[in-house]
Design an enzyme around this catalytic site. Structure first.
Site, PDB file in Angstrom:
ATOM      1  N   SER A   1      31.155  -8.722  96.246  1.00  0.00           N
ATOM      2  CA  SER A   1      30.161  -9.055  95.216  1.00  0.00           C
ATOM      3  C   SER A   1      30.649 -10.096  94.198  1.00  0.00           C
ATOM      4  O   SER A   1      29.895 -11.017  93.872  1.00  0.00           O
ATOM      5  CB  SER A   1      29.691  -7.788  94.503  1.00  0.00           C
TER       6      SER A   1
ATOM      7  N   THR B   1      26.628   0.781  93.165  1.00  0.00           N
ATOM      8  CA  THR B   1      26.839   1.125  94.572  1.00  0.00           C
ATOM      9  C   THR B   1      27.273   2.575  94.713  1.00  0.00           C
ATOM     10  O   THR B   1      27.259   3.336  93.733  1.00  0.00           O
ATOM     11  CB  THR B   1      27.818   0.121  95.240  1.00  0.00           C
TER      12      THR B   1
ATOM     13  N   LYS C   1      23.825   5.328  93.098  1.00  0.00           N
ATOM     14  CA  LYS C   1      22.496   4.701  93.123  1.00  0.00           C
ATOM     15  C   LYS C   1      21.377   5.646  92.660  1.00  0.00           C
ATOM     16  O   LYS C   1      20.348   5.196  92.177  1.00  0.00           O
ATOM     17  CB  LYS C   1      22.182   4.148  94.520  1.00  0.00           C
TER      18      LYS C   1
ATOM     19  N   ASP D   1      18.024  -3.920  96.893  1.00  0.00           N
ATOM     20  CA  ASP D   1      18.331  -3.708  98.318  1.00  0.00           C
ATOM     21  C   ASP D   1      17.058  -3.853  99.150  1.00  0.00           C
ATOM     22  O   ASP D   1      17.099  -4.281 100.308  1.00  0.00           O
ATOM     23  CB  ASP D   1      18.910  -2.298  98.545  1.00  0.00           C
TER      24      ASP D   1
ATOM     25  N   GLY E   1      20.954   6.822 100.756  1.00  0.00           N
ATOM     26  CA  GLY E   1      20.227   5.917  99.870  1.00  0.00           C
ATOM     27  C   GLY E   1      19.703   4.692 100.600  1.00  0.00           C
ATOM     28  O   GLY E   1      18.533   4.307 100.423  1.00  0.00           O
ATOM     29  N   ALA E   2      20.538   4.073 101.449  1.00  0.00           N
ATOM     30  CA  ALA E   2      20.100   2.851 102.139  1.00  0.00           C
ATOM     31  C   ALA E   2      18.974   3.178 103.108  1.00  0.00           C
ATOM     32  O   ALA E   2      18.005   2.415 103.243  1.00  0.00           O
ATOM     33  CB  ALA E   2      21.273   2.207 102.865  1.00  0.00           C
TER      34      ALA E   2
ATOM     35  N   LEU F   1      23.141  -2.260 108.877  1.00  0.00           N
ATOM     36  CA  LEU F   1      23.363  -2.682 107.484  1.00  0.00           C
ATOM     37  C   LEU F   1      24.835  -2.989 107.209  1.00  0.00           C
ATOM     38  O   LEU F   1      25.164  -3.587 106.193  1.00  0.00           O
ATOM     39  CB  LEU F   1      22.861  -1.607 106.509  1.00  0.00           C
TER      40      LEU F   1
ATOM     41  N   TYR G   1      28.323  -4.964 107.430  1.00  0.00           N
ATOM     42  CA  TYR G   1      28.672  -6.386 107.629  1.00  0.00           C
ATOM     43  C   TYR G   1      30.156  -6.580 107.888  1.00  0.00           C
ATOM     44  O   TYR G   1      30.601  -7.697 108.124  1.00  0.00           O
ATOM     45  CB  TYR G   1      28.209  -7.250 106.446  1.00  0.00           C
TER      46      TYR G   1
ATOM     47  N   GLY H   1      24.373  -6.716 108.270  1.00  0.00           N
ATOM     48  CA  GLY H   1      23.902  -6.560 106.896  1.00  0.00           C
ATOM     49  C   GLY H   1      24.343  -7.653 105.935  1.00  0.00           C
ATOM     50  O   GLY H   1      24.092  -7.536 104.721  1.00  0.00           O
TER      51      GLY H   1
HETATM   52  P1  NAP Z   1      25.061   7.169 101.895  1.00  0.00           P
HETATM   53  O1  NAP Z   1      24.084   7.398 100.817  1.00  0.00           O
HETATM   54  O2  NAP Z   1      26.420   7.777 101.845  1.00  0.00           O
HETATM   55  O3  NAP Z   1      24.332   7.618 103.258  1.00  0.00           O
HETATM   56  C1  NAP Z   1      24.865   7.434 104.530  1.00  0.00           C
HETATM   57  C2  NAP Z   1      24.200   8.425 105.487  1.00  0.00           C
HETATM   58  O4  NAP Z   1      24.792   8.211 106.754  1.00  0.00           O
HETATM   59  C3  NAP Z   1      24.477   9.879 105.129  1.00  0.00           C
HETATM   60  O5  NAP Z   1      23.426  10.368 104.379  1.00  0.00           O
HETATM   61  C4  NAP Z   1      24.614  10.572 106.485  1.00  0.00           C
HETATM   62  O6  NAP Z   1      23.358  11.063 106.888  1.00  0.00           O
HETATM   63  C5  NAP Z   1      24.975   9.452 107.443  1.00  0.00           C
HETATM   64  N1  NAP Z   1      26.379   9.490 107.840  1.00  0.00           N
HETATM   65  C6  NAP Z   1      27.482   9.500 107.055  1.00  0.00           C
HETATM   66  N2  NAP Z   1      28.601   9.494 107.807  1.00  0.00           N
HETATM   67  C7  NAP Z   1      28.187   9.447 109.096  1.00  0.00           C
HETATM   68  C8  NAP Z   1      28.849   9.412 110.352  1.00  0.00           C
HETATM   69  N3  NAP Z   1      30.190   9.391 110.429  1.00  0.00           N
HETATM   70  N4  NAP Z   1      28.109   9.380 111.463  1.00  0.00           N
HETATM   71  C9  NAP Z   1      26.761   9.390 111.428  1.00  0.00           C
HETATM   72  N5  NAP Z   1      26.066   9.432 110.265  1.00  0.00           N
HETATM   73  C10 NAP Z   1      26.786   9.453 109.120  1.00  0.00           C
HETATM   74  O7  NAP Z   1      25.326   5.625 102.087  1.00  0.00           O
HETATM   75  P2  NAP Z   1      24.253   4.437 101.916  1.00  0.00           P
HETATM   76  O8  NAP Z   1      24.324   3.891 100.553  1.00  0.00           O
HETATM   77  O9  NAP Z   1      22.951   4.892 102.434  1.00  0.00           O
HETATM   78  O10 NAP Z   1      24.870   3.334 102.880  1.00  0.00           O
HETATM   79  C11 NAP Z   1      24.837   3.475 104.286  1.00  0.00           C
HETATM   80  C12 NAP Z   1      25.424   2.241 104.946  1.00  0.00           C
HETATM   81  O11 NAP Z   1      24.648   1.109 104.640  1.00  0.00           O
HETATM   82  C13 NAP Z   1      26.840   1.918 104.492  1.00  0.00           C
HETATM   83  O12 NAP Z   1      27.574   1.481 105.599  1.00  0.00           O
HETATM   84  C14 NAP Z   1      26.656   0.803 103.507  1.00  0.00           C
HETATM   85  O13 NAP Z   1      27.772  -0.057 103.431  1.00  0.00           O
HETATM   86  C15 NAP Z   1      25.459   0.074 104.106  1.00  0.00           C
HETATM   87  N6  NAP Z   1      24.699  -0.691 103.116  1.00  0.00           N
HETATM   88  C16 NAP Z   1      24.638  -2.038 103.258  1.00  0.00           C
HETATM   89  C17 NAP Z   1      23.913  -2.786 102.357  1.00  0.00           C
HETATM   90  C18 NAP Z   1      23.860  -4.281 102.537  1.00  0.00           C
HETATM   91  O14 NAP Z   1      23.487  -4.987 101.599  1.00  0.00           O
HETATM   92  N7  NAP Z   1      24.149  -4.785 103.705  1.00  0.00           N
HETATM   93  C19 NAP Z   1      23.247  -2.176 101.294  1.00  0.00           C
HETATM   94  C20 NAP Z   1      23.321  -0.793 101.190  1.00  0.00           C
HETATM   95  C21 NAP Z   1      24.055  -0.053 102.106  1.00  0.00           C
HETATM   96  P3  NAP Z   1      23.228  12.468 107.685  1.00  0.00           P
HETATM   97  O15 NAP Z   1      24.229  13.384 107.051  1.00  0.00           O
HETATM   98  O16 NAP Z   1      21.827  12.864 107.418  1.00  0.00           O
HETATM   99  O17 NAP Z   1      23.511  12.226 109.124  1.00  0.00           O
END
Ligand code: NAP
Length: 405
Positions: free
Chosen positions: A15, A52, A56, A93, A120-121, A191, A193, A214
């Site tokens: 960032s 982040t 969030k 996002d 969250g994503a 998502l 990268y 992503g």
């Molecule tokens: P989060 O709130 O921690 O949620 C991730 C979800 O993934 C969890 O709720 C869980 O759902 C599942 N999970 C976690 N570990 C796992 C595993 N080992 N295998 C399978 N499912 C798993 O995180 P987030 O903020 O949503 O972010 C998710 C991803 O998106 C991250 O990799 C983050 O870097 C990426 N992201 C990218 C951007 C971008 O701009 N490119 C923006 C936001 C997020 P369940 O327990 O229900 O299975």
């Protein structure tokens, strides 16, 4: 103006570099524990913040107002300190994911979409897909009614999005699920990268399904946040410029080719010219084994060496922005391809066979170079993104690679 990124553990964040490309405000990393959160939000000396993992949702109660998008997504990734001290919560996002969809050329209207993850994503992805008129939207969760054991229920999905951290650095190679059940899939987004190509994206590539990582989403959400911080519009073209620049900086340059074709010499020069780290898989194999390559061949045979080589490539392939010289025969193992391709552009060096040195190279000493080349030619072609002649000086070769890149 004081801006920054708020999270619990920020590690290496892109960032600050992205915001430096967008504006000239101060942009810092703020690592805060949950116990420090309230005081920092209410009394920290910031004007604008990105938020982040894991805050969030946690920052929402501190917002005096929320944008409609933040409310629909149920999460805030941008905070603005308004005149008078009020705090506005926004979700950029969603803008980032809309950009991803647009650059992927996928219109979800009326189409069934599957989202891996329930965090969250995933909620933001769901809100954007719903806004764009998607048909059924299925959230797959490890513990949900729709889980990774019954994906075949959704064989008719047109779009698959990974919104989990499965496969993200340093857990490269992992994936929440395979695409095999989705026989009518038209597009895939991840998502993540880092790496640039997760196992899921490489599977989509193999199946010929359009896919995107992503990075564009990351750049787009940052651009939208910067607009909110500054209160001005920034041209959309900035997103592609940032994405392109970051993707160049993050990718490895991997050199393959016959033993003795000049991978080490050219690699060192190339790394020097670009100010990058230089790594050699053979050197890593020798270091890990505490044995020379001829000695490994003597004790463990080619099979033992190849096993060690794959382990070394798994480690090097996860790097970002490195120049990597590989051993001449690594292309003979298909499992090495994703390790090198995930983050790299693969450059094949070509050198006249009568110029290839053979001493100290166990396979070259046993096999005629012409025969070895014929045996490996198709493998080199399979791995290479492009080929460059190294029959001139190494400096000329480096220039040719840089021109091509
Ligand atoms: P989060 O709130 O921690 O949620 C991730 C979800 O993934 C969890 O709720 C869980 O759902 C599942 N999970 C976690 N570990 C796992 C595993 N080992 N295998 C399978 N499912 C798993 O995180 P987030 O903020 O949503 O972010 C998710 C991803 O998106 C991250 O990799 C983050 O870097 C990426 N992201 C990218 C951007 C971008 O701009 N490119 C923006 C936001 C997020 P369940 O327990 O229900 O299975």
């Amino acid at each position: 103006m004081n801006c920054g990124l708020l999270g619990e553990k920020l590690g290496h964040s892109y960032s600050p570099a992205i915001h430096a490309m967008l504006a000239d405000y101060d942009y810092r990393l703020y690592e805060k524990s949950p116990g420090e959160l309230a005081d920092f939000i209410l009394r920290g000396g910031w004007d604008g913040l990105n938020v982040t993992i894991p805050y969030k949702k946690a920052v929402m109660p501190y917002c005096t107002e929320l944008s409609g998008t933040a409310r629909r997504c149920g999460s805030v990734n941008t905070l603005l300190r308004l005149p008078g001290g009020a705090i506005r919560g926004e979700n950029t996002d969603a803008y980032g994911f809309s950009y991803l969809l647009q650059s992927l050329g996928f219109d979800p209207a009326g189409k069934k979409c599957v989202i891996f993850g329930s965090g969250g994503a995933a909620a933001t992805v769901r809100a954007v897909l719903a806004e764009k008129g998607a048909g059924e939207i299925v959230t797959v969760s490890r513990s949900g009614e729709n889980n990774y054991g019954n994906l075949a229920r959704h064989a008719d999905a047109a779009f698959v999005v990974n919104a989990t951290p499965a496969g993200m650095f340093p857990h490269n190679g992992g994936a929440a699920a395979s695409l095999a059940p989705f026989t009518r899939c038209e597009a895939v987004a991840d998502l993540i990268y880092n790496p640039a190509r997760t196992a899921l994206l490489m599977e989509a590539e193999d199946l010929g399904i359009p896919c995107a990582n992503g990075l564009g989403m990351l750049a787009a959400q940052a651009k939208r946040s910067a607009e909110l911080f500054l209160g001005t519009d920034i041209p959309d073209g900035e997103i592609a410029r940032i994405e392109e620049k970051l993707s160049r900086e993050m990718r490895n340059i991997v050199l393959i080719g016959m033993p003795g074709c000049g991978k080490s010499t050219v690699g060192k020069l190339l790394a020097g010219a670009l100010g990058r780290e230089f790594c050699e898989s053979d050197a890593l194999v020798e270091r890990e084994a505490a044995l020379s390559i001829p000695e490994i061949f003597r004790r463990e045979g080619e099979t033992g060496f190849r096993k060690r080589e794959t382990a070394a490539l798994a480690e090097l392939g996860r790097l970002s922005g490195a120049v990597i010289a590989t051993g001449g025969g690594c292309v003979t193992r298909e499992e090495n391809y994703p390790l090198l391709h995930q983050n790299g552009v693969i450059v094949r060096l070509l050198r006249r066979l009568d110029r290839l040195p053979r001493e100290g190279r166990p396979i070259s000493l046993q096999t005629d170079p012409g025969e070895l080349y014929e045996r490996r030619r198709l493998y080199y072609e399979r791995f290479a993104d492009f080929s460059i002649s190294n029959d001139g000086t190494p400096e000329e070769t480096v220039r040719a690679i840089l021109d091509k890149l």
